[in-house]
Design an enzyme around this catalytic site. Sequence first.
Site, PDB file in Angstrom:
ATOM      1  N   CYS A   1      11.377  28.351   3.121  1.00 46.96           N
ATOM      2  CA  CYS A   1      11.697  27.001   2.243  1.00 46.96           C
ATOM      3  C   CYS A   1      10.831  27.206   0.844  1.00 46.96           C
ATOM      4  CB  CYS A   1      11.640  25.568   2.741  1.00 46.96           C
ATOM      5  SG  CYS A   1      12.679  25.505   4.304  1.00 46.96           S
TER       6      CYS A   1
ATOM      7  N   ARG B   1      12.828  32.480  -0.681  1.00 46.27           N
ATOM      8  CA  ARG B   1      12.324  31.637   0.492  1.00 46.27           C
ATOM      9  C   ARG B   1      13.190  31.323   1.451  1.00 46.27           C
ATOM     10  NH1 ARG B   1       6.693  31.209  -1.015  1.00 46.27           N
ATOM     11  NH2 ARG B   1       6.437  29.685   0.827  1.00 46.27           N
TER      12      ARG B   1
ATOM     13  N   TRP C   1      15.527  27.449   4.199  1.00 45.52           N
ATOM     14  CA  TRP C   1      15.891  28.038   5.443  1.00 45.52           C
ATOM     15  C   TRP C   1      15.482  27.389   6.593  1.00 45.52           C
ATOM     16  CZ3 TRP C   1      13.204  30.292   9.852  1.00 45.52           C
ATOM     17  CH2 TRP C   1      13.668  31.252  10.336  1.00 45.52           C
TER      18      TRP C   1
ATOM     19  N   ASN D   1       7.958  22.352   3.132  1.00 43.63           N
ATOM     20  CA  ASN D   1       8.064  23.965   3.341  1.00 43.63           C
ATOM     21  C   ASN D   1       6.979  23.842   4.592  1.00 43.63           C
ATOM     22  OD1 ASN D   1       6.117  26.439   2.144  1.00 43.63           O
ATOM     23  ND2 ASN D   1       7.854  26.566   3.830  1.00 43.63           N
ATOM     24  N   GLY D   2       7.373  24.417   5.645  1.00 43.04           N
ATOM     25  CA  GLY D   2       6.536  24.556   6.914  1.00 43.04           C
ATOM     26  C   GLY D   2       7.418  23.784   8.232  1.00 43.04           C
TER      27      GLY D   2
ATOM     28  N   GLU E   1      12.377  52.007  11.061  1.00 42.75           N
ATOM     29  CA  GLU E   1      12.656  51.274   9.756  1.00 42.75           C
ATOM     30  C   GLU E   1      13.959  51.344   9.199  1.00 42.75           C
ATOM     31  OE1 GLU E   1      11.360  49.275   7.963  1.00 42.75           O
ATOM     32  OE2 GLU E   1      12.078  49.392   6.011  1.00 42.75           O
TER      33      GLU E   1
ATOM     34  N   LYS F   1      16.848  48.257   8.695  1.00 45.92           N
ATOM     35  CA  LYS F   1      17.599  48.249   7.339  1.00 45.92           C
ATOM     36  C   LYS F   1      19.155  47.969   7.840  1.00 45.92           C
ATOM     37  CE  LYS F   1      14.979  47.270   5.172  1.00 45.92           C
ATOM     38  NZ  LYS F   1      13.393  47.502   5.253  1.00 45.92           N
TER      39      LYS F   1
ATOM     40  N   GLU G   1      19.694  44.715   9.336  1.00 39.89           N
ATOM     41  CA  GLU G   1      19.346  43.269   8.283  1.00 39.89           C
ATOM     42  C   GLU G   1      20.309  43.149   7.437  1.00 39.89           C
ATOM     43  OE1 GLU G   1      15.880  44.430   6.218  1.00 39.89           O
ATOM     44  OE2 GLU G   1      15.381  42.512   5.741  1.00 39.89           O
TER      45      GLU G   1
ATOM     46  N   HIS H   1      15.159  57.893  29.139  1.00 39.32           N
ATOM     47  CA  HIS H   1      14.497  57.196  30.155  1.00 39.32           C
ATOM     48  C   HIS H   1      15.452  55.760  30.101  1.00 39.32           C
ATOM     49  CE1 HIS H   1      11.245  59.726  31.036  1.00 39.32           C
ATOM     50  NE2 HIS H   1      11.066  59.854  29.647  1.00 39.32           N
TER      51      HIS H   1
ATOM     52  N   LYS I   1      13.215  35.926   2.184  1.00 33.42           N
ATOM     53  CA  LYS I   1      12.328  37.302   1.856  1.00 33.42           C
ATOM     54  C   LYS I   1      11.145  37.009   2.089  1.00 33.42           C
ATOM     55  CE  LYS I   1      11.359  40.674  -0.565  1.00 33.42           C
ATOM     56  NZ  LYS I   1      11.658  42.147  -0.121  1.00 33.42           N
TER      57      LYS I   1
END
Length: 582
Positions: free
Chosen positions: A2, A27, A73, A99-100, A458, A462, A465, A481, A577
Amino acid sequence: MCGICAGIGKNDQIAYVILGLKKLEYRGYDSSGIAFLRNKKLEFIKSVGQIKNLEKKIPNELKENIVIGHTRWATHGKVCEENAHPHLSENKKIAVVHNGIIENYESLKTEFLSDKKFYSQTDTEVFANLIELQKGKNLAKLIQATKLVKGSFAVAMLAENDENIYLAKKASPLYVAINNDGAMASSDISVFANKFDDFYILEDDEFAVINSKNVCFYDKNGKKIKKNSVFLNNFDFKEENLTEKYFMLKEIKEQPMVLRKTYFKYFAEDFFSKWDLEIIKKFKQFHFVACGTAYHSALLGAQYVQTFCKKECKVSIASEFRYGNEIISKNCLYIFVSQSGETADTIACASLVKNKGCKIMCVTNVPYCTLNKLADFVLPTFAGKEIAVASTKAYVAQVFTMLIFALKLADKNFQEQIKQFVLSYEIPSLDKKFLKEIFKFKKIFFIGRQKDYVTSLEAALKLKEIAYINCLGIASGELKHGTLALIDEDTLVVAISTEKSLKDKVESNLQEVKARGGKILLVSNLQHDIEVEFLINIATFSDYLMPIVSIVPLQQLAFEYAISQGYNPDKPRNLAKSVTVE
Ligand code: M6R
């Protein structure tokens, strides 16, 4: 997560706050809202989705001088207007943006607020009511309420009949800026344009009261304190222009420039001349800690330090490290990698080891971030502002910077090789012919060994996401395995292969995939003796530079996949982000 933004001054503040919220959308962008004081009473406007939806709901003629705003968020409660901030106390006398996370909000509700009616599922509405319940003036009420609260918060509060904005902070960032026309508060410095004269960083357990004439700071006992404004050395307030259709594409294309800039900063400007590297060389171990993409770059950073400096290295995911039984040692240098420098789990780990007397180094992309304030050593990355949620150029900058750090620490002189690389490296264009075929696969595994394994992790992140494909990055040798059981004709295995010495091993793994009917996309600079369905040839550079080269087509692939599905790669669902809550 947020973002909060508040403005108070002679001119209309709604426009400023909306502009600020747009800059804070990274955010979170689930919902947004503003509250303002109109004829001394509190009013609000809220909307679901991006700030542009909120903007549409604000009448053109509405101009106000005291405004608080929020972009959300979702943590507590689903995405809907009721859960959007600002939240008001039951009697509508207090409005709060937050925010929090208030961790004890359920018990606060039971203990103090059982007679109140709640309109949302949020922890913040509990906070607003808790403030209202306290005795005394508004500042005293806010201070009292924060003493009852467990968790993290950056809060801006408005109260009926009161022409001040009240601010409080614990573990979430909050900044204040003032000039002759008024004041602003925000979760991020970059929100303030350079029209402000003085900037202040609110510290934990500090409070501020801003109005159109001045700003006053207080400690947790309500005692006035003097704070010095901070000098923002060359802070870049410039907004990023969207030169491509999407920021992600722009940022992928900027990577060669980022590499050149990094080279210039670290070699031409001789960054390390200001450092006493001998102090760092004395550490016996190096422990890297990070989240998400930054964790992947940390895995490579550790490989570089271990290979070149022959020092023992460990890498941890921050959210695991903070609750594990790590043996914290002063012989170890703790290295925190974070694009934003505001990731809650990473900050918590940094504070934890710092409080035990250990030295910490931070690899960050944003100046004036919380992590840098904690750090004994800051290794900046020079990626420039990264706007897209999916990290691309910041990842490459982190990997490259940690490589340079490791080489420097090991007294290796690779400067000429690195120079040749940054001068000649260009972004390849992806052969779009086979992409259509690739987009048919909904089950995808990325495999690789050593540094290529990190690239596979990575690349998978991507694709998850931004294209919402259920995929995995796996160490090639691990396939048999367990995961091999999932391979069939509908599976695509993307193999990254850049390590000459491991070429035969990769081929054996690919034969195992073929034998089960799996299809293969090989991303390699090597001459492989195996037939595959799809091939991406990449340029050859020194072995240690290959993770930078091999990730780029996979970033492009994820981007194209997302576009083919009609998704906005810059703002993937459910994400933000900067992850400022744990
Ligand atoms: O700001 P940070 O580097 O600390 O962020 C860590 C992760 O949240 C971040 O890398 C995330 O995984 C990216 N969005 C992935 O592209």
